[in-house]
Every structure is written in C-alpha cells, then in structure tokens.
Motif scaffolding. Structure first.
Motif, PDB file in Angstrom:
ATOM      1  N   GLY A   1      28.139  22.276  26.328  1.00 11.45           N
ATOM      2  CA  GLY A   1      28.991  23.455  26.216  1.00 11.45           C
ATOM      3  C   GLY A   1      28.462  24.469  25.225  1.00 11.45           C
ATOM      4  O   GLY A   1      27.316  24.406  24.783  1.00 11.45           O
ATOM      5  N   PRO A   2      29.309  25.405  24.831  1.00 12.44           N
ATOM      6  CA  PRO A   2      28.896  26.499  23.947  1.00 12.44           C
ATOM      7  C   PRO A   2      28.598  26.052  22.522  1.00 12.44           C
ATOM      8  O   PRO A   2      28.042  26.826  21.741  1.00 12.44           O
ATOM      9  N   ASN A   3      28.960  24.814  22.167  1.00 12.99           N
ATOM     10  CA  ASN A   3      28.705  24.316  20.817  1.00 12.99           C
ATOM     11  C   ASN A   3      27.439  23.467  20.748  1.00 12.99           C
ATOM     12  O   ASN A   3      27.281  22.643  19.849  1.00 12.99           O
ATOM     13  N   CYS A   4      26.533  23.699  21.670  1.00 12.02           N
ATOM     14  CA  CYS A   4      25.271  22.977  21.737  1.00 12.02           C
ATOM     15  C   CYS A   4      24.128  23.888  21.289  1.00 12.02           C
ATOM     16  O   CYS A   4      24.141  25.090  21.567  1.00 12.02           O
ATOM     17  N   ILE A   5      23.164  23.321  20.568  1.00 10.17           N
ATOM     18  CA  ILE A   5      21.943  24.050  20.255  1.00 10.17           C
ATOM     19  C   ILE A   5      20.724  23.218  20.646  1.00 10.17           C
ATOM     20  O   ILE A   5      20.807  22.000  20.798  1.00 10.17           O
ATOM     21  N   HIS A   6      19.605  23.899  20.814  1.00  3.35           N
ATOM     22  CA  HIS A   6      18.305  23.266  21.076  1.00  3.35           C
ATOM     23  C   HIS A   6      17.525  23.264  19.765  1.00  3.35           C
ATOM     24  O   HIS A   6      17.230  24.321  19.217  1.00  3.35           O
TER      25      HIS A   6
ATOM     26  N   SER B   1      29.764  25.618   9.417  1.00  3.02           N
ATOM     27  CA  SER B   1      30.827  26.511   9.894  1.00  3.02           C
ATOM     28  C   SER B   1      30.498  27.197  11.223  1.00  3.02           C
ATOM     29  O   SER B   1      31.093  28.222  11.549  1.00  3.02           O
ATOM     30  N   THR B   2      29.566  26.656  11.996  1.00  3.18           N
ATOM     31  CA  THR B   2      29.236  27.258  13.286  1.00  3.18           C
ATOM     32  C   THR B   2      29.974  26.602  14.445  1.00  3.18           C
ATOM     33  O   THR B   2      30.005  27.146  15.542  1.00  3.18           O
ATOM     34  N   GLY B   3      30.534  25.409  14.218  1.00  3.74           N
ATOM     35  CA  GLY B   3      31.175  24.670  15.293  1.00  3.74           C
ATOM     36  C   GLY B   3      30.222  23.874  16.149  1.00  3.74           C
ATOM     37  O   GLY B   3      30.647  23.222  17.113  1.00  3.74           O
TER      38      GLY B   3
ATOM     39  N   VAL C   1      22.186  11.814  13.920  1.00  3.58           N
ATOM     40  CA  VAL C   1      23.098  10.690  14.164  1.00  3.58           C
ATOM     41  C   VAL C   1      23.964  10.452  12.935  1.00  3.58           C
ATOM     42  O   VAL C   1      25.191  10.286  13.039  1.00  3.58           O
ATOM     43  N   ASP C   2      23.351  10.434  11.754  1.00  2.21           N
ATOM     44  CA  ASP C   2      24.105  10.196  10.525  1.00  2.21           C
ATOM     45  C   ASP C   2      25.202  11.243  10.320  1.00  2.21           C
ATOM     46  O   ASP C   2      26.252  10.933   9.749  1.00  2.21           O
ATOM     47  N   ARG C   3      24.969  12.455  10.783  1.00  2.00           N
ATOM     48  CA  ARG C   3      25.945  13.530  10.597  1.00  2.00           C
ATOM     49  C   ARG C   3      26.966  13.587  11.726  1.00  2.00           C
ATOM     50  O   ARG C   3      27.841  14.450  11.710  1.00  2.00           O
ATOM     51  N   GLY C   4      26.857  12.701  12.685  1.00  2.00           N
ATOM     52  CA  GLY C   4      27.862  12.606  13.735  1.00  2.00           C
ATOM     53  C   GLY C   4      27.689  13.573  14.885  1.00  2.00           C
ATOM     54  O   GLY C   4      28.600  13.722  15.712  1.00  2.00           O
ATOM     55  N   TYR C   5      26.540  14.221  14.986  1.00  2.00           N
ATOM     56  CA  TYR C   5      26.310  15.101  16.121  1.00  2.00           C
ATOM     57  C   TYR C   5      26.107  14.290  17.397  1.00  2.00           C
ATOM     58  O   TYR C   5      25.602  13.158  17.360  1.00  2.00           O
ATOM     59  N   ARG C   6      26.488  14.867  18.502  1.00  2.00           N
ATOM     60  CA  ARG C   6      26.051  14.333  19.790  1.00  2.00           C
ATOM     61  C   ARG C   6      24.565  14.656  19.908  1.00  2.00           C
ATOM     62  O   ARG C   6      24.172  15.822  19.795  1.00  2.00           O
ATOM     63  N   VAL C   7      23.743  13.645  20.119  1.00  2.00           N
ATOM     64  CA  VAL C   7      22.296  13.807  20.126  1.00  2.00           C
ATOM     65  C   VAL C   7      21.758  13.520  21.519  1.00  2.00           C
ATOM     66  O   VAL C   7      21.998  12.454  22.088  1.00  2.00           O
TER      67      VAL C   7
ATOM     68  N   TRP D   1      20.339  22.344  34.289  1.00  2.00           N
ATOM     69  CA  TRP D   1      21.391  22.408  35.298  1.00  2.00           C
ATOM     70  C   TRP D   1      22.784  22.369  34.677  1.00  2.00           C
ATOM     71  O   TRP D   1      23.691  23.085  35.092  1.00  2.00           O
ATOM     72  N   VAL D   2      22.939  21.526  33.652  1.00  2.00           N
ATOM     73  CA  VAL D   2      24.294  21.293  33.101  1.00  2.00           C
ATOM     74  C   VAL D   2      24.606  22.200  31.911  1.00  2.00           C
ATOM     75  O   VAL D   2      25.775  22.311  31.527  1.00  2.00           O
ATOM     76  N   TRP D   3      23.594  22.830  31.301  1.00  2.00           N
ATOM     77  CA  TRP D   3      23.846  23.694  30.143  1.00  2.00           C
ATOM     78  C   TRP D   3      23.844  25.133  30.591  1.00  2.00           C
ATOM     79  O   TRP D   3      22.842  25.801  30.617  1.00  2.00           O
ATOM     80  N   ARG D   4      25.012  25.623  30.942  1.00  3.94           N
ATOM     81  CA  ARG D   4      25.144  26.948  31.515  1.00  3.94           C
ATOM     82  C   ARG D   4      25.964  27.846  30.598  1.00  3.94           C
ATOM     83  O   ARG D   4      26.689  27.372  29.750  1.00  3.94           O
TER      84      ARG D   4
END
Length: 201
Positions: free
Chosen positions: A11-16, A127-129, A152-158, A198-201
């Motif tokens: 979703g919109p809260n994802c970064i590369h 504070s970016t979400g 992983v230690d910070r709890g991000y979805r990786v 495909w899934v990151w739109r």
C-alpha cells in the motif's frame, strides 16, 4: 517458507530500500559484485515504478586508514585502495542506471554495513507512517543482511525482492536466502519483482 506475498498487497505506506548499488562494486574493482549487472534491470524496474518511494543507501569508506576504528582498521588495512584518499569520488556514486532517478529518490550515506546504526534511516522514516520495506541491492550476506535484520527488529513488514538482490559469492548468497526463508518465516516475505510491480500500485 514459500515465496510470494503471503500478507497481502503493498500500500501507500511502503517504500523501496535499495542497498549500495554503487560504482565501486562494479567490474575490475577489488569489491566487485559479479551478479550486480544481472539484477540491475530488475532494480531499475522497481525504482522506476516508485522512484518517489525509493531510498538508496551508499557505503562510504573512511577518508584515510587512520580514520577507521576498532576492527575496521584491520579491514581497511586489507582494502586500503578503497579508502577515499585512494578511490576516485565518482566510484562512491550510485550506478548511472539508478542515479538518474534521484531526485525524487532519496540517498542516505552510511559508514557501516547497516543503514540503521547511524540513525539516518530512522530519522528519514520517523513520523512518515511507513510500515513496509521492499529491499533490493547488495550484498546479500553483508549490507542487505544488516538492513534486513534492522528492519525486522523495528517491526517493519520486510519483503525481499528475491531477483533484485545479489552477492559476490553464490554459496553465501544461497545460504542467506535459505536462512531468511527458514528462520524468519513470520517476519520476512520474498517475491519476484514482477509480482511486486503488479501488486504495488
């Protein structure tokens, strides 16, 4: 652990987060990563898809051997030609195929393997979400490893872009991919770039 996005779309809260795709890891240099050219088109496609959601990291050696501390001193005694007083500044730059995306892609520098240790990445994401990181780049068993474990230690979805990461040794690349699949099944997903696009739109 099966490959694929088991926990839904991006979703919109994802970064590369693209790790250390720099000219100093190119052919003919002491730290050459042979597989870098092979994965570069996939990293380029991922970056083009969301350049404004991409962060590049750069590994920056000390200027002089004397500036290295602890065991890093021994490390740069072995690789003294990679200190900044010996290495042309252009080699610190992101490879041209990716550098053209910055801006809007952002760049952070680090002097150690992990992009988290010195606080720059934490500061950028505060504070970016952001809750999800798609990770690409190199090397699988060194700086990518540092980035993954810190996330992983910070709890991000990786999510590892499995055909967009590379190392300089096949055996340790394969070992790390096995480790990620077998020991971090609840915290790390792997997916091909085609699926991510495909899934990151």
């Amino acid at each position: 652990m099966a490959s694929g996005l088991r926990y839904g779309p991006l979703g919109p809260n994802c970064i590369h987060l693209c790790i250390d795709m720099q000219r100093m890891f190119g052919p003919g240099l002491p730290w050459a990563v042979p597989w870098m050219d092979a994965v570069l088109p996939n990293i380029e496609a991922l970056t083009r898809h969301h350049a404004d959601r991409t962060i590049f990291t750069r590994f920056i050696p000390p200027k002089r051997l004397e500036d290295a501390h602890g065991t890093w001193r021994r490390y740069y005694e072995r690789w003294s030609e990679m200190t900044r007083q010996s290495l042309a500044p252009e080699y610190l730059r992101i490879v041209p195929e990716l550098e053209r995306f910055s801006p809007p892609a952002r760049v952070i520098d680090k002097t150690v393997y992990s992009p988290w240790t010195e606080g720059h990445l934490d500061g950028m994401l505060a504070s970016t979400g952001v809750d999800t990181l798609v990770i690409s780049g190199g090397e699988t068993d060194v700086c990518v490893l540092g980035a993954v474990i810190g996330a992983v230690d910070r709890g991000y979805r990786v999510i590892l872009a499995q055909d967009a990461i590379c190392g300089s040794a096949d055996a340790t690349h394969d070992a790390l991919m096995f480790l990620f699949r077998s020991r971090f099944s609840e915290q790390i997903e792997m997916a091909a770039v085609e699926e991510l696009l495909w899934v990151w739109r």
